[in-house]
Design a protein around this motif. Sequence first.
Motif, PDB file in Angstrom:
ATOM      1  N   LEU A  99     -27.814  15.916 -28.316  1.00 46.78           N
ATOM      2  CA  LEU A  99     -27.809  16.594 -26.894  1.00 46.78           C
ATOM      3  C   LEU A  99     -26.787  17.232 -26.369  1.00 46.78           C
ATOM      4  O   LEU A  99     -25.724  16.873 -26.574  1.00 46.78           O
ATOM      5  CB  LEU A  99     -28.291  15.516 -26.032  1.00 46.78           C
ATOM      6  CG  LEU A  99     -28.303  15.411 -24.377  1.00 46.78           C
ATOM      7  CD1 LEU A  99     -29.521  16.568 -24.030  1.00 46.78           C
ATOM      8  CD2 LEU A  99     -28.459  14.302 -23.797  1.00 46.78           C
ATOM      9  N   ASP A 100     -26.959  18.342 -26.202  1.00 45.90           N
ATOM     10  CA  ASP A 100     -25.921  19.482 -25.749  1.00 45.90           C
ATOM     11  C   ASP A 100     -25.534  18.881 -24.120  1.00 45.90           C
ATOM     12  O   ASP A 100     -26.615  18.598 -23.266  1.00 45.90           O
ATOM     13  CB  ASP A 100     -26.350  20.909 -25.763  1.00 45.90           C
ATOM     14  CG  ASP A 100     -25.190  22.028 -25.154  1.00 45.90           C
ATOM     15  OD1 ASP A 100     -24.041  21.546 -25.060  1.00 45.90           O
ATOM     16  OD2 ASP A 100     -25.702  22.889 -24.672  1.00 45.90           O
ATOM     17  N   VAL A 101     -24.328  18.726 -23.855  1.00 48.95           N
ATOM     18  CA  VAL A 101     -23.891  18.531 -22.513  1.00 48.95           C
ATOM     19  C   VAL A 101     -24.107  19.507 -21.582  1.00 48.95           C
ATOM     20  O   VAL A 101     -24.594  19.221 -20.521  1.00 48.95           O
ATOM     21  CB  VAL A 101     -22.259  18.043 -22.602  1.00 48.95           C
ATOM     22  CG1 VAL A 101     -21.854  17.816 -21.201  1.00 48.95           C
ATOM     23  CG2 VAL A 101     -22.143  16.676 -23.273  1.00 48.95           C
ATOM     24  N   ASN A 102     -23.900  20.760 -21.895  1.00 53.35           N
ATOM     25  CA  ASN A 102     -24.169  21.866 -21.145  1.00 53.35           C
ATOM     26  C   ASN A 102     -25.664  22.579 -21.144  1.00 53.35           C
ATOM     27  O   ASN A 102     -25.619  23.417 -22.152  1.00 53.35           O
ATOM     28  CB  ASN A 102     -23.106  22.772 -21.160  1.00 53.35           C
ATOM     29  CG  ASN A 102     -21.962  22.367 -20.934  1.00 53.35           C
ATOM     30  OD1 ASN A 102     -21.276  21.801 -19.948  1.00 53.35           O
ATOM     31  ND2 ASN A 102     -20.798  22.372 -21.830  1.00 53.35           N
ATOM     32  N   LEU A 103     -26.399  22.024 -20.309  1.00 49.83           N
ATOM     33  CA  LEU A 103     -27.836  22.574 -20.370  1.00 49.83           C
ATOM     34  C   LEU A 103     -27.905  23.506 -19.139  1.00 49.83           C
ATOM     35  O   LEU A 103     -27.346  23.364 -18.037  1.00 49.83           O
ATOM     36  CB  LEU A 103     -28.884  21.671 -20.321  1.00 49.83           C
ATOM     37  CG  LEU A 103     -28.865  20.814 -21.611  1.00 49.83           C
ATOM     38  CD1 LEU A 103     -29.659  19.566 -21.381  1.00 49.83           C
ATOM     39  CD2 LEU A 103     -29.312  21.687 -22.950  1.00 49.83           C
TER      40      LEU A 103
ATOM     41  N   ALA B 123     -18.406  20.664 -26.485  1.00 44.36           N
ATOM     42  CA  ALA B 123     -17.049  21.136 -26.661  1.00 44.36           C
ATOM     43  C   ALA B 123     -15.753  20.208 -26.119  1.00 44.36           C
ATOM     44  O   ALA B 123     -14.749  20.472 -26.075  1.00 44.36           O
ATOM     45  CB  ALA B 123     -16.758  22.768 -26.327  1.00 44.36           C
ATOM     46  N   ARG B 124     -16.335  19.291 -25.162  1.00 42.69           N
ATOM     47  CA  ARG B 124     -15.711  18.837 -24.192  1.00 42.69           C
ATOM     48  C   ARG B 124     -15.495  17.355 -24.825  1.00 42.69           C
ATOM     49  O   ARG B 124     -16.250  16.750 -25.064  1.00 42.69           O
ATOM     50  CB  ARG B 124     -16.315  18.534 -22.671  1.00 42.69           C
ATOM     51  CG  ARG B 124     -16.758  19.828 -21.921  1.00 42.69           C
ATOM     52  CD  ARG B 124     -17.081  19.746 -20.410  1.00 42.69           C
ATOM     53  NE  ARG B 124     -18.279  19.057 -20.405  1.00 42.69           N
ATOM     54  CZ  ARG B 124     -18.824  18.619 -19.289  1.00 42.69           C
ATOM     55  NH1 ARG B 124     -18.264  19.162 -17.861  1.00 42.69           N
ATOM     56  NH2 ARG B 124     -19.987  18.094 -19.115  1.00 42.69           N
ATOM     57  N   VAL B 125     -14.053  17.166 -25.122  1.00 38.56           N
ATOM     58  CA  VAL B 125     -13.790  15.766 -25.812  1.00 38.56           C
ATOM     59  C   VAL B 125     -12.945  15.172 -25.172  1.00 38.56           C
ATOM     60  O   VAL B 125     -11.955  14.188 -25.683  1.00 38.56           O
ATOM     61  CB  VAL B 125     -13.357  15.995 -27.031  1.00 38.56           C
ATOM     62  CG1 VAL B 125     -14.735  16.558 -27.985  1.00 38.56           C
ATOM     63  CG2 VAL B 125     -12.147  16.923 -27.307  1.00 38.56           C
TER      64      VAL B 125
END
Length: 226
Positions: free
Chosen positions: A53-57, A82-84
């Motif tokens: 699942l991509d966080v930014n949709l 990319a957000r960690v």
Amino acid sequence: MQSTVLLVDDDPGILQLVSRYFNLQLPDYGLVTADSGSRAMTQLQNNPDLILLDVNLPDIDGFTLTSQIRTVTSAPIIFLTARVTDADKVRGLGAGGDDYVTKPFSLAELGARIQAHLRRAHWPEKRAQVAAFGDLIINYSAQQVIVNGQPLVLEKKQYQLIEFLSLNPGQVFSREQLYEKLWGFDAAGDARVITEHVRRIRNTFVQAGAVCPIDTVWGVGYRWQN
């Protein structure tokens, strides 16, 4: 029976890249895709065994979507992001996610994590069916933890962490060892999710009016106290 993976990402390049990887390297797995949150919910009718699942949709953020997915399935969810930051990891785990893969990612690493999660989602029958620790009872066959006669509401990884530690009482495991055991891929940076899972498990025990048997061995890791 073939396992099905749902990939949710609005980047056509990612969809194409991962689809090609599955065709070449994971032919025994089925892959279905979605490029939006609404499409992802529709694709749940395929009963995926794991979700990437991509966080930014475009229509919803991945964390909110995870909460919606959890009303339908308990399949492992691996975030592609990319957000960690620690804050993002806490939010993702709180929503019901299981793991993170950072973009840009290695396809080999992604494949290893997928296979590890699916293996652990189908762990064989445990060597003990029921164990009692005072007022705490663990029913391994039902994957249920009961405190003072009441079952605890736990996420899948939280139960698996309790299960593993309780089957090895007194033995100390580092975060990295626990992460590798539960997730099947040694990635030290991501081992911090173990700390968050332990925190949430302890809060659940406190809410149930009980003391959590998971003990912190400072500078080393965690162990299960009898």
